[in-house]
Design a protein around this motif. Structure first.
Motif, PDB file in Angstrom:
ATOM      1  N   ASP A 560      -1.442  -1.794   3.937  1.00 38.87           N
ATOM      2  CA  ASP A 560      -2.322  -1.479   2.819  1.00 38.87           C
ATOM      3  C   ASP A 560      -1.718  -2.017   1.534  1.00 38.87           C
ATOM      4  O   ASP A 560      -0.545  -1.758   1.236  1.00 38.87           O
ATOM      5  N   MET A 561      -2.541  -2.761   0.782  1.00 37.18           N
ATOM      6  CA  MET A 561      -2.108  -3.292  -0.505  1.00 37.18           C
ATOM      7  C   MET A 561      -3.023  -2.730  -1.596  1.00 37.18           C
ATOM      8  O   MET A 561      -4.003  -2.027  -1.308  1.00 37.18           O
ATOM      9  N   ASN A 563      -5.870  -2.107  -4.301  1.00 34.79           N
ATOM     10  CA  ASN A 563      -7.279  -2.504  -4.370  1.00 34.79           C
ATOM     11  C   ASN A 563      -7.431  -3.732  -5.262  1.00 34.79           C
ATOM     12  O   ASN A 563      -6.816  -3.819  -6.320  1.00 34.79           O
ATOM     13  N   THR A 565      -6.687  -6.783  -4.180  1.00 34.60           N
ATOM     14  CA  THR A 565      -5.815  -7.856  -3.690  1.00 34.60           C
ATOM     15  C   THR A 565      -6.645  -8.891  -2.940  1.00 34.60           C
ATOM     16  O   THR A 565      -7.508  -8.545  -2.127  1.00 34.60           O
ATOM     17  N   ARG A 566      -6.380 -10.165  -3.219  1.00 38.06           N
ATOM     18  CA  ARG A 566      -7.113 -11.241  -2.555  1.00 38.06           C
ATOM     19  C   ARG A 566      -6.689 -11.333  -1.093  1.00 38.06           C
ATOM     20  O   ARG A 566      -5.572 -10.964  -0.714  1.00 38.06           O
ATOM     21  N   THR A 570      -2.934 -10.849   0.917  1.00 32.12           N
ATOM     22  CA  THR A 570      -2.704  -9.937   2.044  1.00 32.12           C
ATOM     23  C   THR A 570      -2.210 -10.712   3.255  1.00 32.12           C
ATOM     24  O   THR A 570      -1.309 -10.262   3.971  1.00 32.12           O
ATOM     25  N   THR A 610     -12.383  -5.544   4.019  1.00 31.59           N
ATOM     26  CA  THR A 610     -11.465  -4.971   3.023  1.00 31.59           C
ATOM     27  C   THR A 610     -10.302  -5.936   2.858  1.00 31.59           C
ATOM     28  O   THR A 610      -9.338  -5.879   3.636  1.00 31.59           O
ATOM     29  N   HIS A 612      -7.807  -6.076   1.038  1.00 34.81           N
ATOM     30  CA  HIS A 612      -6.489  -5.524   0.751  1.00 34.81           C
ATOM     31  C   HIS A 612      -5.888  -4.780   1.947  1.00 34.81           C
ATOM     32  O   HIS A 612      -4.812  -4.198   1.836  1.00 34.81           O
ATOM     33  N   LYS A 613      -6.587  -4.806   3.096  1.00 39.49           N
ATOM     34  CA  LYS A 613      -6.085  -4.122   4.285  1.00 39.49           C
ATOM     35  C   LYS A 613      -5.892  -5.109   5.432  1.00 39.49           C
ATOM     36  O   LYS A 613      -6.576  -6.132   5.506  1.00 39.49           O
ATOM     37  N   ALA A 647       3.598  -3.966  -0.293  1.00 42.32           N
ATOM     38  CA  ALA A 647       2.610  -3.333   0.591  1.00 42.32           C
ATOM     39  C   ALA A 647       3.158  -2.030   1.153  1.00 42.32           C
ATOM     40  O   ALA A 647       4.371  -1.838   1.268  1.00 42.32           O
TER      41      ALA A 647
END
Length: 668
Positions: A560-561, A563, A565-566, A570, A610, A612-613, A647
């Motif tokens: 998880d990074m 919100n 995040t490109r 990630t 998502t 960022h995930k 992360a």
């Protein structure tokens, strides 16, 4: 007993019935659908609304709130929960357990339609569907190789068409790869020069890319339908679209934009062992045989692999048929080995012939159970298979008591018919009562409320069916078979079991006499042991859990990074994680999925991307081939990915048993 006497009176009919049950039971067993989980209708409905490019805050205000306002008008909703992400809102309506799921879906759909005027005009159509275990793929096939993603996707699309033709397959979802599209990059300076906007260009393209009906023409005795084809066939046709006329001169789309074939922006990346992949998820229809579907899929893959380009291969993961196949084999092996062991054990006490007459109760009770299970519409799922295996050891209890007592009466000089009547009547009430008490111990589980109760109800129902079948076999079939095939054995006194009883009975008699003479002491010791067990459990027990914590077959590395995040950022972190876990022991392969995470409690069959995930799924080799306990490997993976910069990385394992959510959930 009356039922036994009637059976003995019509022995021929009972043997015919036995033959019919054997044939019908085998037919039912071979025809029973095999699947992982029982098909359960859960009183839960999901509303999924995509709205590309909108922030989570706006998704809540513009989409979630108007729909929730309408849904609150529905009675019997016990819980209403919404989750808003970038470009996606998911609303879950949980109903009371007595609500019919079809009626719940209808009401939710009506309220969503009523909320439609309050939603933005350009929002995508909301998707309303029930929560369904069938939305879990039974198999994931990854196409991997040194070819381009375009080529890999073409191979996957060909396989997708073949898999969807397999009887019992509901849907085959394709993910990954590159999707072609025509890109129209507008030049803002030219638009300004000609005083045009993007809406003018969009409208021109939309109006030209049409195939229109042109009515009909009568010609002699025939009537011809006319249509005007207008859909684009190549880029040149797109370039020659007239967007507007100015001063008698046509302004073409080619004058305003660069037009070329390109690819859609990727919403996710997928890799196996660092190699790009395209995946196929196979979903089956409810009640279909998972083993037959799996066999057919693997047969197609073996045939088509010969036509793959050099360096292209496939990997099968999350194959649910593997566990089901093992459980079915275990059931068959346990029936056979149980019969052999029962006959072998009883041989030491009752001789080979009498042991076989008892052992026949196992397959006969099972075949009778299969008929009833098939008639009730059940499938051979994990819960039913586990219940059948659990019941195996109890199937011969009634037969042992009845056959032994019939033998004793026959030994006393009675003919076989009279011995069968008197022997069964003497112990029939006791056998029936003991079976009923066993059934009573499991029957409360039938009334377990909620979704988990419906899931677990297959265990007591199957046990009740199987043990009732064994009681019927003991009271009806065993006396009839014994009256025809039971024989006195002069070597009974020389059997090892009889000699053992002669040795142990005098000692047992002395122990019983001592216990009866010292009742207060025996009762005191019993009370002490009882309280001691409670004490030991209270202070030395390991707690209570719904399902045991089994040795995992997979490890999930969830990343998880922040919100916003490109996807590329990630992906960079995921590649770092891949480098760290590359030398993990007992690892078969690892699958990286950037832009998605697995949620075992999400049965909507879809979801938003998502960026960022991400998740890396580590598949372990089969248990016999492992060098260490996979719990140790899980800890090693967690240690390797600890302190990954930028992360939050969590290492978990798939949940055992039915999805039940988190143990503790705090909502603020």
């Amino acid at each position: 007993m009356k039922i036994t006497n009637t059976s003995l009176k019509f022995k021929t009919s009972i043997f015919v019935l036995l033959t019919l049950i054997s044939i019908s039971g085998l037919i039912s067993y071979m025809g029973l659908p095999v699947e992982s989980f029982p098909s359960i209708k859960q009183p839960m409905v999901i509303v999924a609304v995509p709205y590309v490019g909108v922030s989570p805050e706006d998704m809540e205000t513009l989409v979630a709130n108007p729909i929730e306002k309408k849904l609150k008008e529905i009675t019997k909703i016990s819980e209403l929960k919404s989750t808003s992400l970038e470009g996606y809102t998911n609303i879950t309506a949980k109903f009371e357990s007595d609500m019919d799921i079809d009626e719940a879906v209808r009401k939710v759909r009506e309220k969503v339609d009523q909320a439609r005027p309050d939603l933005p005009s350009d929002v995508d159509e909301p998707v309303v569907q029930e929560v369904n275990f069938e939305n879990i793929p039974i198999m994931l096939i990854s196409i991997v190789g040194n070819q381009s993603l375009v080529r890999l996707k073409k191979i996957a699309e060909d396989l997708q068409d073949m898999f969807e033709q397999i009887p019992g397959v509901l849907e085959v979802k394709l993910s990954g790869g590159l999707e072609r599209e025509v890109k129209v990059n507008l030049n803002p300076y030219r638009l300004k020069y000609y005083n045009l906007g993007t809406e003018d260009v969009t409208k021109a393209i939309r109006n030209e890319n049409l195939t229109m009906p042109g009515g009909a023409i009568d010609g002699g005795n025939l009537r011809f339908s006319v249509r005007i084809p207008g859909e684009f066939k190549n880029i040149n046709e797109l370039k020659n679209i007239v967007v507007k006329r100015k001063a008698g001169r046509a302004i073409y789309l080619g004058d305003l934009a660069d037009i070329y074939f390109g690819f859609k922006d990727q919403q996710s990346y997928a890799r196996i062992n660092k190699k790009p992949t395209v995946s196929l998820s196979i979903l089956k229809r409810s009640g279909e045989n998972i083993i037959n579907i799996s066999n057919r899929v693997k047969q197609i893959l073996n045939e088509e692999q010969k036509r793959f380009p050099a360096g292209v291969s496939y990997v099968i993961s999350n194959d649910q048929s593997r566990d089901i196949r093992r459980m079915v084999n275990d059931l068959e092996n346990n029936i056979i080995s149980g019969l052999i062991l029962v006959v072998l054990v009883l041989y030491f006490f009752m001789g080979a012939r009498n042991g076989f007459l008892v052992g026949i109760a196992i397959p006969l009770s099972m075949l009778l159970s299969f008929i009833v299970i098939d008639a009730m519409g059940y499938t051979l799922n994990m819960m039913v298979l586990f219940s059948l295996i659990l019941a195996l050891g109890m199937l011969v209890d009634n037969a042992i008591v009845i056959i032994e007592n019939i033998y004793r009466h026959h030994q006393e000089g009675k003919n076989l018919m009279q011995a069968a009547q008197d022997g069964t009547a003497e112990v029939g009430v006791a056998v029936t009562t003991s079976t009923i008490t066993t059934l009573a111990a499991f029957s409360p589980m039938v009334f377990w409320p909620g979704v988990i109760g419906e899931f677990m109800s297959y265990l007591p129902v199957t046990l009740i069916i199987t043990l009732s079948a064994s009681l019927l076999v003991g009271l009806v079939f065993n006396p009839v078979i014994a009256s025809s095939f039971l024989r006195l054995d002069s070597r009974m006194d020389k059997l090892p079991g009889n000699r053992f009883l002669e040795y142990i009975l005098p000692k047992y008699e002395k122990t019983m006499i001592y216990a009866l003479e010292n009742r207060i002491l025996v009762m005191g010791i019993t009370a002490f042991l009882y309280l001691g067990m409670i004490f030991l459990y209270a202070f030395m027990g390991h707690g209570i859990e719904f399902f045991p914590d089994l040795e995992p077959k997979q490890a999930w590395v969830k990343i998880d990074m922040a919100n916003g995040t490109r996807l590329e950022a990630t992906d960079k972190v995921v590649r770092e994680v891949e480098n760290r876990i590359g030398d993990t022991p007992d690892m078969k392969y690892y699958v990286s999925d950037v832009g998605h995470q697995t949620n075992m409690n999400d049965f909507s069959g879809g979801g938003a991307s998502t960026p960022h995930k991400a998740q890396v799924t580590v598949d372990f080799v089969e248990r016999p081939a492992r060098h260490q306990n996979s719990f140790i490997t899980l800890k090693e993976v967690a240690a390797k990915v600890r302190n990954t910069p930028g992360a939050q990385v969590d290492v978990t394992k798939p949940q055992d048993g039915p999805p039940t959510g988190n143990a503790v959930e705090i909502n603020i």
